[in-house]
Scaffold this motif. Sequence first.
Motif, PDB file in Angstrom:
ATOM      1  N   ARG A  55      -1.963   0.076  28.507  1.00 35.68           N
ATOM      2  CA  ARG A  55      -2.980   0.791  29.069  1.00 35.68           C
ATOM      3  C   ARG A  55      -4.228   0.362  28.302  1.00 35.68           C
ATOM      4  O   ARG A  55      -3.862  -0.158  26.954  1.00 35.68           O
ATOM      5  N   ASP A  57      -6.480   2.563  26.501  1.00 35.43           N
ATOM      6  CA  ASP A  57      -6.544   3.054  25.427  1.00 35.43           C
ATOM      7  C   ASP A  57      -5.498   3.151  24.404  1.00 35.43           C
ATOM      8  O   ASP A  57      -5.939   3.089  22.987  1.00 35.43           O
ATOM      9  N   THR A  92      -1.107   0.178  41.903  1.00 38.30           N
ATOM     10  CA  THR A  92      -1.145  -0.483  40.558  1.00 38.30           C
ATOM     11  C   THR A  92       0.048  -0.770  40.342  1.00 38.30           C
ATOM     12  O   THR A  92       0.995  -0.450  39.460  1.00 38.30           O
ATOM     13  N   PRO A 222       4.789   5.988  27.500  1.00 37.39           N
ATOM     14  CA  PRO A 222       3.674   5.426  26.446  1.00 37.39           C
ATOM     15  C   PRO A 222       3.424   5.993  25.336  1.00 37.39           C
ATOM     16  O   PRO A 222       2.811   5.446  24.383  1.00 37.39           O
ATOM     17  N   HIS A 263      -1.631  -3.710  35.000  1.00 36.57           N
ATOM     18  CA  HIS A 263      -1.892  -2.270  35.352  1.00 36.57           C
ATOM     19  C   HIS A 263      -1.547  -1.509  34.239  1.00 36.57           C
ATOM     20  O   HIS A 263      -0.891  -2.096  33.350  1.00 36.57           O
ATOM     21  N   GLY A 264      -1.991  -0.164  34.188  1.00 40.65           N
ATOM     22  CA  GLY A 264      -1.606   0.538  33.054  1.00 40.65           C
ATOM     23  C   GLY A 264      -0.276   1.569  33.327  1.00 40.65           C
ATOM     24  O   GLY A 264       0.596   1.046  34.019  1.00 40.65           O
ATOM     25  N   THR A 266       1.146   5.951  33.430  1.00 37.01           N
ATOM     26  CA  THR A 266       0.804   7.395  33.271  1.00 37.01           C
ATOM     27  C   THR A 266       1.694   7.809  32.082  1.00 37.01           C
ATOM     28  O   THR A 266       2.338   7.123  31.504  1.00 37.01           O
ATOM     29  N   ASP A 267       1.315   8.982  31.473  1.00 40.68           N
ATOM     30  CA  ASP A 267       1.978   9.519  30.291  1.00 40.68           C
ATOM     31  C   ASP A 267       3.497   9.894  30.711  1.00 40.68           C
ATOM     32  O   ASP A 267       4.238   9.747  29.600  1.00 40.68           O
ATOM     33  N   HIS A 271       3.846   3.852  37.363  1.00 41.38           N
ATOM     34  CA  HIS A 271       2.454   3.556  37.665  1.00 41.38           C
ATOM     35  C   HIS A 271       2.734   3.114  39.286  1.00 41.38           C
ATOM     36  O   HIS A 271       3.769   3.056  39.741  1.00 41.38           O
ATOM     37  N   SER A 277      -5.348   6.592  33.857  1.00 40.42           N
ATOM     38  CA  SER A 277      -4.194   5.705  32.802  1.00 40.42           C
ATOM     39  C   SER A 277      -3.451   4.505  33.620  1.00 40.42           C
ATOM     40  O   SER A 277      -2.980   3.620  32.700  1.00 40.42           O
ATOM     41  N   GLU A 278      -3.287   4.344  34.751  1.00 34.70           N
ATOM     42  CA  GLU A 278      -2.860   3.404  35.616  1.00 34.70           C
ATOM     43  C   GLU A 278      -3.935   2.229  35.754  1.00 34.70           C
ATOM     44  O   GLU A 278      -3.491   1.087  36.137  1.00 34.70           O
ATOM     45  N   THR A 281      -7.487  -1.164  32.625  1.00 33.92           N
ATOM     46  CA  THR A 281      -6.714  -1.994  31.566  1.00 33.92           C
ATOM     47  C   THR A 281      -7.695  -2.669  30.685  1.00 33.92           C
ATOM     48  O   THR A 281      -8.865  -2.809  30.871  1.00 33.92           O
TER      49      THR A 281
END
Length: 952
Positions: A55, A57, A92, A222, A263-264, A266-267, A271, A277-278, A281
Amino acid sequence: MLLFFTLGLLIHFVFFASIFDIYFTSPLVHGMTPRFTPLPSPARRLVLFVADGLRADALYELDENGNSRAPFIRNIIMHEGSWGISHTCVPTESRPGHVALIAGFYEDVSAVAKGWKENPVEFDSLFNESKYTWSWGSPDILPMFAKGASGDHVYTYSYDAEREDFGAQDATKLDTWVFDNVKDFFHHARNNQSLFSKINEEKIVFFLHLLGIDTNGHAHRPSSRDYKDNIKKVDDGVKEIVSMFNHFYGNDGKTAFIFTSDHGMTDWGSHGAGHPSETLTPLVTWGAGIKYPQRVSAQQFDDADIAPLMTSLIGVPFPLNSVGILPVDYLNNTDLFKAESMFTNAVQILEQFKVKMTQRKEVTLPFLFTPFKLLSDSKQFNILRKARSYIKHRKYDEVVSLCKELIHLALKGLSYYHTYDRFFLGVNVVTGFVGWISYASLLIIKSHFNLIKGVSKEVKKPSHLLPCCFVAIGILVAFFLLIQACPWTYYVYGLLPVPIWYAVLREFQVIQDLVASVLTYPLSHFVGYLLVFTLGIEVLVLSFFYRYMLTAGLTAFAAWPFLTRLWTRAKMTSLSWTFFSLLLAVFPLMPVVGRKPDISLVMGAGLLVLLLSLCVVTSLMKRKDSFIKEELLVHLLQVLSTVLSMYVVYSTQSSLLRKQGLPLMNQIISWATLASSLVVPLLSSPVLFQRLFSILLSLMSTYLLLSTGYEALFPLVLSCLMFVWINIEQETLQQSGVCCKQKGSYIQFSYNTDITQFRQLYLDDIRRAFFLVFFLVTAFFGTGNIASINSFDLASVYCFLTVFSPFMMGALMMWKILIPFVLVMCAFEAVQLTTQLSSKSQYSFITLCCQELYGFAGDTMCYILFPLLIPLRQLLGCTAWLFIYISASPNRLWILSDPGLDLNLSHAIRACISHYVIVMSMTIFLVFLNGLAQLLTTKKLRLCGKPKSHFM
């Protein structure tokens, strides 16, 4: 009837397949000439790091102590390179994400469905255009860019698939394997003259696929320490590789580095969908040809734009199918180079537009062909001529701006020609939908003529003119498709409505009688039934968009007995119905499954099952018939299976938390439980509630193994409501004056059951069919919006396997989804039996009619959903719009927007497509689920001896 049944199934398969022909066709075109920038490239070599599942972030944000999790990359951002945020596109997932990064286009769904292991490469890519490419990483990703590449210049080095274990002690080993093998590769190159000369060539690529972060994200989420520590491991590895490259090539300044993600996540560790969040990148670039240090705006930056950036850096031709737009702000080069690169990018995309237009023109009649007016031949020539003039006069900023305008127009044109037949095909499918709904309804009305009162039953012989007209229409449609060289599937969609509507119009007498009957029916009653039916369908449709609508529907169900005379006849049954309806209504209000795992809830569900089993065993102990020992043995086996499932869930969870992997014994028990879940119920008594409870016990054992939280309680509550439904329907039948020969608790499931009094369909039977539809939708969406890929939680299958296997994991998740369906269908089998819907000779036909009542509601939902996929401006002249306007609430009309002029469908359109596919799948699977339910409820196996009849 068998012919009609087969025809209905075939038609629904066609409707299901149509969505892929209309919306999921390949965007690839072939026959373009490779284009490259005619200026020296800034880099001789490119190193691409893809941290799978990272991700934005997670990389950019500081930790709780104010330190970076990736200090080396942080230093690059601050002092050496450019950085930003790239936007990945739905789905994703790893394959489409890497295709966008390396080939520059968004792969169609049909290609994604080809699999992960052995995918033929049907597209051009950066690797194929390079002089040489060496890649290290996952065996699921690397082969797709090597197979099919021209020549023998793409080399792959992969670890064994067994290393991709979500229960492994240390998933970072997937990344350290890559780093170690890259270092060994360069060490070996020093002693291998042939290899040494190759890696000193220009236009070469090194690709490092790093899967550890994605694996730890799935296994631990994550927010876990494992995920965050893995980022630090990757950062250390990247630092070592960069240092090694600089040392090996003597700091020649000709190496470009790109660090990004496909791809990112999810919490909750998944994905596939479009959550930020997905889709957000990181992108960090440094080295030869990269501007430094700056943050580049990511407002319009997609992962497909990275492909033209990489090609410009090393001077290879743009991938032929790339739709990415070169982000010139990342380049550290002359304005002339930027202008020439953007011009090449524009010409390369324009070439695709020209080929697409030519292909479309060749298969369309001249007087029917409508060209894309925004980019005519003269406008193309003028833009290219003007761009060349600007370059000649060194107006480079104007060149970049003009080329971006040309690219956007070409992309709009590609979308226009790619969707050229969409409206034609959509109208054909909608026409077929309306015809099939009409024909199925007329068949039920004709077969159960007591629904029409006081109307003449004289049947007129059909005119020969009608079949002749439809034959002529069919010939005209086929000829029209033939001269346009349409694919064979177009013939199916175009010709299917012809026989369907012929069958409808053949029943003109029934239509006439129906209209006459409706006119004699009290207007207030007719309007009331119509409003209730419309409201019910509306709630079903809205539930696909808002799960809480299921709660509203179940709450209405809870009040149903109090609005009828059921409350006065059966108070306890009515109270039970209300209680379990309200209890089930809680589930759609809870978070999607997988976001908050809680094994204690799974254990609680198992304890409730054991408590119910104890009650059943106690009741069996009071029986005195000769089969009591066999029945007790079956129930004890199921109780043992439930206990073992609870142990496996708890033991596996503990083992994975200790990072000791999946115990072999747990895996064996899980697969054995799954294998026996469809066999053990056949050993139980065919007496109605005993067989249903046996089915529940067996399926619950498997469901517990596939659960991670509150969803383990869902089948239990649903089954309790189904048991009450069976009783309350029998009370309703008695209330209507139909005598029941046996009480529900004594009826046996058996095809030999003969209800001598044949009963016609009543309005209550339509309500029962609607209840079935609603319960099936509740079974589907009750614990999560599984229309979204990211609702799947891989932790659900950890009791069965932890090594990555997409198809096996997908099959297990699908079975978890189907278990509530099976419970509902088995209950409906009991409802059909206890409400005396059939006789020995006509059971199959009445079952078909009841299923068609479901199909009518399901097809109506499809009919609502399918036109929503067609752009509004194309629907304005379509009669279907009136139906949609009536049935759709005003706050949902925003869905009817055009998907946009880019190559990706809007979120709303994608949602409609997924919902359409779900409804069609349910309609098709209903046939097979009905067969499975009949097998589970009617068949009887014995541990020994011959089967005997044994009423209680």
